[in-house]
Write a protein that holds these residues in place. Structure first.
Motif, PDB file in Angstrom:
ATOM      1  N   THR A  93       0.833  -1.197   0.000  1.00 36.23           N
ATOM      2  CA  THR A  93       0.000   0.000   0.000  1.00 36.23           C
ATOM      3  C   THR A  93       0.868   1.246   0.000  1.00 36.23           C
ATOM      4  O   THR A  93       1.697   1.419   0.894  1.00 36.23           O
ATOM      5  CB  THR A  93      -0.901   0.035   1.245  1.00 36.23           C
ATOM      6  N   PRO A  94       0.709   2.118  -0.975  1.00 33.36           N
ATOM      7  CA  PRO A  94       1.486   3.368  -0.976  1.00 33.36           C
ATOM      8  C   PRO A  94       0.968   4.319   0.100  1.00 33.36           C
ATOM      9  O   PRO A  94      -0.173   4.213   0.540  1.00 33.36           O
ATOM     10  CB  PRO A  94       1.242   3.926  -2.371  1.00 33.36           C
ATOM     11  N   ARG A  95       1.801   5.246   0.501  1.00 32.14           N
ATOM     12  CA  ARG A  95       1.402   6.217   1.516  1.00 32.14           C
ATOM     13  C   ARG A  95       0.521   7.312   0.933  1.00 32.14           C
ATOM     14  O   ARG A  95      -0.414   7.773   1.587  1.00 32.14           O
ATOM     15  CB  ARG A  95       2.654   6.859   2.143  1.00 32.14           C
ATOM     16  N   LYS A 146      -3.073   5.488  -3.535  1.00 28.47           N
ATOM     17  CA  LYS A 146      -3.945   4.427  -3.022  1.00 28.47           C
ATOM     18  C   LYS A 146      -5.139   4.227  -3.958  1.00 28.47           C
ATOM     19  O   LYS A 146      -5.521   3.087  -4.264  1.00 28.47           O
ATOM     20  CB  LYS A 146      -4.453   4.785  -1.621  1.00 28.47           C
ATOM     21  N   ILE A 147      -5.732   5.333  -4.393  1.00 25.00           N
ATOM     22  CA  ILE A 147      -6.889   5.240  -5.288  1.00 25.00           C
ATOM     23  C   ILE A 147      -6.489   4.562  -6.595  1.00 25.00           C
ATOM     24  O   ILE A 147      -7.209   3.688  -7.108  1.00 25.00           O
ATOM     25  CB  ILE A 147      -7.478   6.635  -5.564  1.00 25.00           C
ATOM     26  N   ARG A 148      -5.340   4.940  -7.127  1.00 23.76           N
ATOM     27  CA  ARG A 148      -4.879   4.330  -8.386  1.00 23.76           C
ATOM     28  C   ARG A 148      -4.626   2.835  -8.197  1.00 23.76           C
ATOM     29  O   ARG A 148      -4.960   2.023  -9.076  1.00 23.76           O
ATOM     30  CB  ARG A 148      -3.611   5.033  -8.885  1.00 23.76           C
ATOM     31  N   LEU A 149      -4.024   2.454  -7.067  1.00 26.32           N
ATOM     32  CA  LEU A 149      -3.755   1.039  -6.822  1.00 26.32           C
ATOM     33  C   LEU A 149      -5.055   0.246  -6.745  1.00 26.32           C
ATOM     34  O   LEU A 149      -5.161  -0.838  -7.334  1.00 26.32           O
ATOM     35  CB  LEU A 149      -2.968   0.874  -5.518  1.00 26.32           C
ATOM     36  N   ILE A 150      -6.037   0.767  -6.032  1.00 29.02           N
ATOM     37  CA  ILE A 150      -7.331   0.074  -5.944  1.00 29.02           C
ATOM     38  C   ILE A 150      -7.934  -0.109  -7.331  1.00 29.02           C
ATOM     39  O   ILE A 150      -8.434  -1.187  -7.680  1.00 29.02           O
ATOM     40  CB  ILE A 150      -8.287   0.844  -5.013  1.00 29.02           C
ATOM     41  N   ALA A 151      -7.896   0.939  -8.150  1.00 27.82           N
ATOM     42  CA  ALA A 151      -8.445   0.854  -9.505  1.00 27.82           C
ATOM     43  C   ALA A 151      -7.716  -0.215 -10.322  1.00 27.82           C
ATOM     44  O   ALA A 151      -8.343  -0.995 -11.052  1.00 27.82           O
ATOM     45  CB  ALA A 151      -8.356   2.211 -10.194  1.00 27.82           C
ATOM     46  N   LEU A 189      -5.682   9.119   4.860  1.00 25.03           N
ATOM     47  CA  LEU A 189      -7.050   8.943   4.377  1.00 25.03           C
ATOM     48  C   LEU A 189      -8.005   9.976   4.955  1.00 25.03           C
ATOM     49  O   LEU A 189      -9.032  10.305   4.339  1.00 25.03           O
ATOM     50  CB  LEU A 189      -7.567   7.540   4.742  1.00 25.03           C
ATOM     51  N   ASN A 190      -7.701  10.457   6.146  1.00 23.53           N
ATOM     52  CA  ASN A 190      -8.629  11.313   6.866  1.00 23.53           C
ATOM     53  C   ASN A 190      -8.896  12.619   6.127  1.00 23.53           C
ATOM     54  O   ASN A 190      -7.979  13.251   5.610  1.00 23.53           O
ATOM     55  CB  ASN A 190      -8.102  11.605   8.273  1.00 23.53           C
ATOM     56  N   GLY A 191     -10.170  12.992   6.075  1.00 25.43           N
ATOM     57  CA  GLY A 191     -10.567  14.239   5.428  1.00 25.43           C
ATOM     58  C   GLY A 191     -10.873  14.115   3.954  1.00 25.43           C
ATOM     59  O   GLY A 191     -11.199  15.120   3.311  1.00 25.43           O
ATOM     60  N   TYR A 192     -10.810  12.897   3.414  1.00 28.67           N
ATOM     61  CA  TYR A 192     -11.079  12.690   1.986  1.00 28.67           C
ATOM     62  C   TYR A 192     -12.362  11.872   1.786  1.00 28.67           C
ATOM     63  O   TYR A 192     -12.684  11.004   2.600  1.00 28.67           O
ATOM     64  CB  TYR A 192      -9.916  11.967   1.306  1.00 28.67           C
ATOM     65  N   PRO A 193     -13.070  12.107   0.677  1.00 29.34           N
ATOM     66  CA  PRO A 193     -14.269  11.322   0.348  1.00 29.34           C
ATOM     67  C   PRO A 193     -13.869  10.024  -0.347  1.00 29.34           C
ATOM     68  O   PRO A 193     -13.999   9.880  -1.571  1.00 29.34           O
ATOM     69  CB  PRO A 193     -15.054  12.250  -0.587  1.00 29.34           C
ATOM     70  N   LEU A 194     -13.400   9.060   0.411  1.00 31.48           N
ATOM     71  CA  LEU A 194     -12.802   7.848  -0.147  1.00 31.48           C
ATOM     72  C   LEU A 194     -13.746   7.125  -1.101  1.00 31.48           C
ATOM     73  O   LEU A 194     -13.340   6.737  -2.205  1.00 31.48           O
ATOM     74  CB  LEU A 194     -12.377   6.903   0.983  1.00 31.48           C
ATOM     75  N   ASP A 195     -14.997   6.939  -0.710  1.00 29.80           N
ATOM     76  CA  ASP A 195     -15.913   6.186  -1.566  1.00 29.80           C
ATOM     77  C   ASP A 195     -16.154   6.898  -2.890  1.00 29.80           C
ATOM     78  O   ASP A 195     -16.142   6.275  -3.961  1.00 29.80           O
ATOM     79  CB  ASP A 195     -17.228   5.899  -0.845  1.00 29.80           C
ATOM     80  N   ARG A 196     -16.337   8.215  -2.838  1.00 30.54           N
ATOM     81  CA  ARG A 196     -16.598   8.962  -4.076  1.00 30.54           C
ATOM     82  C   ARG A 196     -15.372   8.968  -4.990  1.00 30.54           C
ATOM     83  O   ARG A 196     -15.512   8.870  -6.223  1.00 30.54           O
ATOM     84  CB  ARG A 196     -17.032  10.391  -3.750  1.00 30.54           C
ATOM     85  N   LEU A 223     -13.239   4.177 -10.729  1.00 30.19           N
ATOM     86  CA  LEU A 223     -13.732   2.923 -11.306  1.00 30.19           C
ATOM     87  C   LEU A 223     -14.858   3.127 -12.312  1.00 30.19           C
ATOM     88  O   LEU A 223     -15.114   2.262 -13.144  1.00 30.19           O
ATOM     89  CB  LEU A 223     -14.228   1.994 -10.196  1.00 30.19           C
ATOM     90  N   GLY A 224     -15.562   4.246 -12.175  1.00 27.10           N
ATOM     91  CA  GLY A 224     -16.709   4.482 -13.039  1.00 27.10           C
ATOM     92  C   GLY A 224     -17.919   3.653 -12.651  1.00 27.10           C
ATOM     93  O   GLY A 224     -18.775   3.351 -13.501  1.00 27.10           O
ATOM     94  N   ARG A 225     -18.032   3.275 -11.379  1.00 30.59           N
ATOM     95  CA  ARG A 225     -19.190   2.514 -10.901  1.00 30.59           C
ATOM     96  C   ARG A 225     -19.309   2.657  -9.394  1.00 30.59           C
ATOM     97  O   ARG A 225     -18.376   3.104  -8.718  1.00 30.59           O
ATOM     98  CB  ARG A 225     -19.086   1.043 -11.277  1.00 30.59           C
ATOM     99  N   ALA A 226     -20.460   2.248  -8.867  1.00 27.73           N
ATOM    100  CA  ALA A 226     -20.717   2.377  -7.434  1.00 27.73           C
ATOM    101  C   ALA A 226     -19.887   1.378  -6.635  1.00 27.73           C
ATOM    102  O   ALA A 226     -19.577   0.274  -7.114  1.00 27.73           O
ATOM    103  CB  ALA A 226     -22.201   2.155  -7.148  1.00 27.73           C
TER     104      ALA A 226
END
Length: 300
Positions: A32-34, A39-44, A84-91, A97-100
Motif C-alpha cells: 500500500t502506498p502512503r 492508493k486510489i490508483r492502486l485500488i483501480a 485517508l482522513n478528510g477525503y471522500p474515499l468512496d466517491r 472505477l466508473g461505478r458504485a
C-alpha cells in the motif's frame, strides 16, 4: 454471482473475487502506498485485474478500510492511516472505477466475513474483534452489518478499561488523546509496554506470548493481565449486546488457547448467572477483511 472485495490495509492492499458460495477465484496483494491518490490508483488497478480474471468489468466492488466515513460530511475520519482522513474515499474510488462501490471499516468487514461463512456462521448475532496493532470491532445481527447512526458501531477499542484497579488509573495514553482506552491496554504494542513497565524488559507481544508458553513466569504474568483485561472489555460488550458468538481476529488471536481462557474468565464480570456467549478464533485469518468487503453487497 461473483463479487470483488478490496482490503485497503496500512502496509498491504488485497483484492479478491468471491463467488456466492464463498469460494475465492482470484486474489492478489500489493504494497500500500502512503500517498492518498496513489492508493486510489492502486485500488483501480487491482479491481481491473480482478475483473479481467473473472471475465467481467461490472462485478460489484466492496472496500474495507481503516477508520470510517462520516455520514454527515462524507469524509474519512479516525483512520490510523492518517493520509485517508478528510477525503471522500468512496466517491474518489467510484470516480476512478466508473461505478458504485460500498465501503466499510475493516473490522466491520472482518465481522461480516466471519458471520457469513466463518467462525460465526449461522449465529444470529456476532461481535467480531480485531486484536493487533490496534483494537477494533464490528457487529453483525441477523446476517446484516450494524454500523450505527454515525457508523461508529463496534468501536470498543476506544472505550475505557472496565473495573480498573488503582494501579490501572488513569491508564496509558491512547493515540486518540484520552487515557485508559482498551486499545492502550490490550493491543500488541500495549502488551509490550505493560511488560516493560512490569519487568524493565523490551519484548514484542509475540516474544512475550512465546516465552509464556515455555513457562517464563514474568511472561505468564503479562499474559494473565492481558487476558483479564480482554475479558473485562468483552464482558461489557456482552452486557450491552449479548451476542451469540464473539470471534477473535488480528495477530493476537493466534495466541494458543486464548479463546478458551478468556471465555473462562467471563463469569466473573458478566451481569448474569450464566454466560452463553461463545468466544471463537476466526476461521478465515487475514483473508476475512477482503472476504467481508465482498459481502458488503448482498446476494441477488
Amino acid at each position: 454471482m461473483d463479487r470483488i472485495g478490496v482490503d485497503l490495509g496500512g502496509t498491504k492492499t488485497e483484492v479478491a473475487v468471491i463467488d456466492s458460495r464463498g469460494q475465492t477465484h482470484f486474489s492478489e496483494r500489493a504494497p500500500t502506498p502512503r500517498d492518498y491518490n496513489a492508493k486510489i490508483r492502486l485500488i483501480a488497478e487491482l479491481v481491473q485485474k480482478a475483473g479481467q480474471a473473472a471475465g467481467s468489468d461490472s462485478l460489484t466492488v466492496g472496500i474495507g478500510h481503516p477508520g470510517s466515513l462520516n455520514p454527515q460530511t462524507g469524509l474519512m475520519r479516525n483512520a490510523n492511516s492518517t493520509e485517508l482522513n478528510g477525503y471522500p474515499l468512496d466517491r474518489d474510488i467510484e470516480q476512478a472505477l466508473g461505478r458504485a462501490v460500498r465501503c466499510a471499516n475493516d473490522a466491520n468487514c472482518f465481522a461480516l466475513s466471519e458471520a457469513r461463512d466463518g467462525a460465526g456462521k449461522d449465529a444470529g448475532s456476532v461481535f467480531g474483534v480485531i486484536l493487533g496493532t490496534g483494537v477494533g470491532g464490528g457487529i453483525v445481527v441477523g446476517g446484516q452489518l450494524w454500523e450505527g447512526t454515525s457508523r461508529l458501531g463496534g468501536e470498543w477499542g476506544h472505550t475505557a478499561l472496565p473495573w480498573p484497579s488503582p494501579a490501572e488509573v488513569p491508564g496509558p495514553a491512547c493515540q486518540c488523546g484520552l487515557k485508559g482506552c482498551l486499545e492502550s491496554w490490550i493491543s500488541g504494542p500495549a502488551i509490550s509496554a505493560d511488560h516493560l513497565r512490569a519487568t524493565g524488559e523490551t519484548c514484542s507481544a509475540d516474544e512475550i506470548m512465546a516465552a509464556a508458553e515455555t513457562g517464563d513466569q514474568a511472561a505468564q504474568s503479562t499474559r494473565d493481565r492481558f487476558e483479564d483485561r480482554l475479558a473485562r472489555g468483552l464482558a461489557t460488550v456482552i452486557n450491552i449486546l449479548d451476542p451469540e458468538i464473539i470471534v477473535l481476529g488480528g495477530g493476537l488471536s493466534n495466541i494458543t488457547g486464548l479463546s478458551a481462557r478468556v471465555e473462562r474468565r467471563l463469569p466473573a464480570y458478566v451481569f448474569s448467572d450464566q454466560v452463553t456467549t461463545r468466544i471463537r478464533r476466526n476461521a478465515h485469518g487475514d483473508s476475512s477483511g477482503v472476504r467481508g468487503a465482498a459481502w458488503l453487497w448482498p446476494l441477488p
